[in-house]
Each structure stands twice: as structure tokens, then as C-alpha cells.
Design a protein around this motif. Structure first.
Motif, mmCIF file in Angstrom:
data_model
loop_
_atom_site.group_PDB
_atom_site.id
_atom_site.type_symbol
_atom_site.label_atom_id
_atom_site.label_comp_id
_atom_site.label_asym_id
_atom_site.label_seq_id
_atom_site.Cartn_x
_atom_site.Cartn_y
_atom_site.Cartn_z
ATOM 1 N N UNK A 114 -2.125 -13.025 -3.998
ATOM 2 C CA UNK A 114 -1.780 -11.817 -3.888
ATOM 3 C C UNK A 114 -2.857 -10.793 -3.614
ATOM 4 N N UNK A 115 -2.772 -10.171 -2.515
ATOM 5 C CA UNK A 115 -3.973 -9.048 -2.119
ATOM 6 C C UNK A 115 -4.025 -7.956 -3.293
ATOM 7 N N UNK A 116 -3.263 -7.780 -3.983
ATOM 8 C CA UNK A 116 -3.281 -6.906 -5.010
ATOM 9 C C UNK A 116 -4.229 -7.141 -6.050
ATOM 10 N N UNK A 117 -4.007 -8.444 -6.623
ATOM 11 C CA UNK A 117 -4.827 -9.185 -7.476
ATOM 12 C C UNK A 117 -6.278 -8.952 -7.066
ATOM 13 N N UNK B 1 3.772 -10.535 1.599
ATOM 14 C CA UNK B 1 3.358 -9.780 0.656
ATOM 15 C C UNK B 1 2.441 -8.455 1.278
ATOM 16 N N UNK B 2 1.571 -8.963 2.178
ATOM 17 C CA UNK B 2 0.751 -7.917 2.879
ATOM 18 C C UNK B 2 1.571 -6.944 3.175
ATOM 19 N N UNK B 5 2.493 -4.363 0.633
ATOM 20 C CA UNK B 5 1.456 -3.387 0.728
ATOM 21 C C UNK B 5 1.293 -2.391 1.645
ATOM 22 N N UNK B 11 5.586 -1.380 -4.033
ATOM 23 C CA UNK B 11 4.295 -1.733 -4.242
ATOM 24 C C UNK B 11 4.195 -1.795 -5.838
ATOM 25 N N UNK B 12 3.550 -2.938 -6.356
ATOM 26 C CA UNK B 12 3.706 -3.011 -7.688
ATOM 27 C C UNK B 12 2.338 -2.947 -8.341
ATOM 28 N N UNK B 15 0.488 -4.336 -11.705
ATOM 29 C CA UNK B 15 -0.284 -5.357 -11.622
ATOM 30 C C UNK B 15 -1.681 -5.307 -11.718
ATOM 31 N N UNK B 16 -1.988 -4.229 -10.934
ATOM 32 C CA UNK B 16 -3.589 -3.971 -11.087
ATOM 33 C C UNK B 16 -4.013 -3.657 -12.697
ATOM 34 N N UNK B 19 -4.058 -6.527 -14.554
ATOM 35 C CA UNK B 19 -5.152 -7.553 -14.529
ATOM 36 C C UNK B 19 -6.509 -7.051 -15.024
#
Lengths: 239, 171
Positions: A114-117, B1-2, B5, B11-12, B15-16, B19
Motif C-alpha cells: 500500500x503506497x500509504x504505508x 489503491x493509488x 490516494x 483516503x485512510x 493508517x499513517x 504505522x
């Protein structure tokens, strides 16, 4: 996979992706287990688990030593070690375990697909680089680095930061995402015409899995290497 | 998924955050469970190895010193032994000479004493003999005189006899 529905939930006003959170937790648990069981019974003469752990620590320290000045390696050692192990496990996770709900939304896969990760980790690297630069050189010398070799270089320097951030995050995402996607495609092929395609596809799937495992390790290595390069650039005054 | 974005429809960003929190938590756990103890152990090991190398060097030097001292002591004792032996030799030589000289002197003295004694004895014997002869002569003479004093012809004989004794005594 691109068109798959994404399972999300709301928490504290923020949107979370179920797949990312669950996968992240799986990696977290795996990592804690690995670290916990290899670090039991530490001794002067290392045994199996300790040997492995020390080899890994030496390995990640070696990556950092490649670019960061020797005096500062100790401060980034823990970060480099955690980052490498986290990315490595994340890259490999989706190759062996993929869980999807009945609706088709995946729950467990590589967090790094996932790009967000990956951009989160990339952003973390950039932040650390900035903080390290200010910590090592002070505000003035850190920010005047952007004006070198001459003042008009400033837009390019800022743009470079942005591209570094993007390329660092998207490189690992691309490799892992394409790896998983191709695994899915090969699986679709295997399932398409019954037993005949299955026999053909399974060796291809295994080969691709092996190759992806290799690529996952390489990408974790590359990510840590590039991160340490970006940090080391901020640690010294440009001439 | 991109596409999510880019479009930003769902947009989640959570998650950032998730993480980052996970990563920091992991770093803390690893630091407490493994990183701290393991790096400390590695440092300890490095220290121990360098200490061992140092102490090995030290004990090697000590051993070399000891060997040198040993050799010096050995050479010293050898020369001492030589001195003792040569001293004993000269002492023995001296003593021998002394003993021999002493013995020679003793022998000389004893010889002289013996000669003196012999002379003395001879003198004594001689004087004894002279007395005896005188007594004997007188006895013989008295006997002869008692028995044949009458015969004058024998008187000359006696005289000559006595005369002969006197001459013999004188010589």
C-alpha cells in the motif's frame, strides 16, 4: 487488486484501512515474537538465537556505516534495525499469507503493498533527516545547506527533497505491489481451466514467490540504505 | 489503491498514524527486550577480548622477564660455583703445602732429637762401659792379685794390660 473494494473503518475521526491495520498488527506480533525468542538467554558465548540477532544487528549497522559517519552510527542503529526488520517482514508477509473477506476485500497482505504505508516510512526518513541535520549542524547551517552550491539552487533542493520522499516510498511499494499482483494473476490463471492450468501455473507461482521473496529482502535493504544516505547528506555541510 | 490516494475519496490517513505509532512502539520494545541487552553484551564481549589480548601480552612479557632473570641467576650461580671450586683448590694447595712443610719440619726435628738421643745414649753407654771396665778390671785385678800377686813375673803383664785399657779409653 486495484479495483478491489477496500474495507475501511472510522476511528477518532480518522479513516483506517482494515487490511493495513490487521497486516500491520500481524507484522508487529511476528516481529515481537522473533525479537523476544532470539534474545532469551544472552551470554558472552552466543548461542543460536543470539547469534542470529547479533548477525542481524551487525548487518543493519553495516548498512548505516556505509554512509553515516562512524561517530553517529550508534544513534541510528536501533532505528535502522527496526526499520529493516519491519520492512523485510512486511514485504514477505503477503507472499505467504493473503486473507480476504467474502466480499473480496483483503484483510491480510503485505503492508508495504500500500503506497500509504511506504510513504509513511519514507516521510519518517525525511523527518529524521531534517531533525538530524538540525541536531548536528544547528538551524543556520542546516538551512543554508539548501542554498548551496549557490542561492538559485534553492528550488531544486526543495524539489529534490520532495522527489526523494516520493521515490523512496514508491520504489518499495511498486516492487511489492507488482509482486503480489502478479501472484494474483498467476493464481487466476491457475484457476481458469481446471487441473491442466493448475499443473502449469503452480511451478510458475512458486518461482515468482521465490523471486518476490528475494526482491522483498533487496527492497528492505535498499530502503534502509537510501534512508541512511539521505540522513548522511543532512549531517554534513555541503561545500 | 493509488487511485484512492489520487482521488482522495476514501483516503485512510489513519493508517499513517497507526504505522508511526506501531513503529515507535516496536522500536521501544526492541530497545528494551533485545537492542539494549544485545548491544551491551556485544560491547562487553569486545571489551573482554581486548582485555584478554592485553593480559596475554602482559603475561608474555612477564614470562620473558622471568626467563631473563632465570638465566642471569643461572650464570651468576655458575660463576659463584667456579669461584668456590677455585677457592677450594687454592685452599687445598695451601693446606697441602703447609702440611708437607710441617711434616718436613717435624721430621727434621725428630731426626735431630733422635741424633741427640743417640749421641746421649752412646755417651752414657760409653761412660757406663768405662765404669764397668774399670770395675771389671779392678775385680779382675784384685782376683789376679789375690791369687798370683806373689808371682812377680806376672806383674809386668798386668801393667801392660791396664796400660792398654787406658789407651783404648782415651781414643
Amino acid at each position: 487488486m486495484n479495483g478491489d473494494p477496500v474495507s475501511t473503518f472510522q476511528f477518532l475521526g480518522l479513516t483506517f484501512s482494515t487490511a493495513n491495520v490487521v497486516s500491520g498488527l500481524v507484522v508487529f506480533v511476528l516481529m515481537v515474537a522473533v525479537i523476544f525468542f532470539t534474545s532469551r538467554k544472552l551470554a558472552m558465548k552466543p548461542t543460536k538465537g543470539q547469534n542470529f540477532l547479533e548477525w542481524l544487528i551487525d548487518f543493519t549497522n553495516g548498512i548505516l556505516k556505509g554512509s553515516i559517519p562512524a561517530g553517529d552510527v550508534g544513534k541510528f542503529g536501533l532505528w535502522g534495525f527496526t526499520l529493516f526488520l519491519f520492512l523485510f517482514l512486511s514485504n514477505e508477509l503477503g507472499l505467504f499469507i493473503q486473507v480476504a473477506t467474502r466480499g473480496g476485500a483483503t484483510i491480510v497482505r503485505s503492508p508495504t503493498s500500500d503506497p500509504l504505508t511506504t510513504l509513511t516510512f519514507s516521510l519518517m526518513t525525511m523527518m529524521i533527516a531534517q531533525f538530524a541535520g538540525v541536531w548536528k549542524l544547528g538551524y543556520k547551517r542546516h538551512f543554508t545547506n539548501y542554498l548551496k552550491p549557490f542561492v538559485f539552487w534553492l528550488p531544486i533542493s526543495i524539489f529534490e527533497e520532495f522527489t526523494n520522499f516520493l521515490t523512496l516510498g514508491l520504489r518499495i511499494f511498486g516492487v511489492i505491489f507488482s509482486g503480489e499482483m502478479l501472484l494474483g494473476v498467476i493464481w487466476d490463471l491457475a484457476a481458469s481451466h481446471g487441473i491442466a492450468t493448475m499443473i502449469v501455473a503452480v511451478p510458475i507461482e512458486m518461482a515468482w514467490q521465490g523471486f518476490s521473496a528475494f526482491l522483498g529482502a533487496i527492497q528492505a535493504f535498499v530502503f534502509v540504505t537510501l534512508s541512511s544516505v539521505y540522513i548522511s547528506q543532512k549531517l554534513e555541510v555541503e561545500e | 489503491m493509488l487511485s484512492h490516494l489520487v482521488i482522495g475519496q476514501s483516503l485512510y490517513f489513519g493508517d499513517s498514524l497507526f504505522y508511526i505509532v506501531t513503529f515507535l512502539l516496536l522500536m521501544w520494545i526492541i530497545k528494551v527486550v533485545a537492542w539494549g541487552p544485545v548491544t551491551k553484551m556485544m560491547q562487553d564481549r569486545a571489551d573482554k577480548i581486548s582485555n584478554d589480548i592485553d593480559s596475554a601480552e602482559k603475561s608474555r612479557n612477564d614470562a620473558a622477564d622471568l626467563v631473563q632473570k632465570r638465566q642471569a641467576a643461572l650464570a651468576n650461580s655458575r660463576s659463584e660455583a667456579q669461584t668456590i671450586v677455585s677457592d677450594a683448590k687454592t685452599n687445598g694447595q695451601q693446606q697441602r703445602e703447609q702440611i708437607v712443610n710441617q711434616a718436613q719440619a717435624d721430621v727434621q726435628t725428630m731426626k735431630q732429637n733422635a741424633q741427640k738421643d743417640i749421641e746421649q745414649e752412646r755417651q752414657d753407654a760409653l761412660s757406663n762401659a768405662r765404669n764397668d771396665v774399670a770395675d771389671l778390671s779392678i775385680e779382675i785385678a784384685s782376683k789376679i792379685i789375690q791369687r798370683e800377686l806373689k808371682g812377680d813375673d806376672q806383674k809386668a803383664l798386668i801393667d801392660s794390660y791396664i796400660e792398654g785399657l787406658g789407651k783404648q779409653h782415651e781414643s
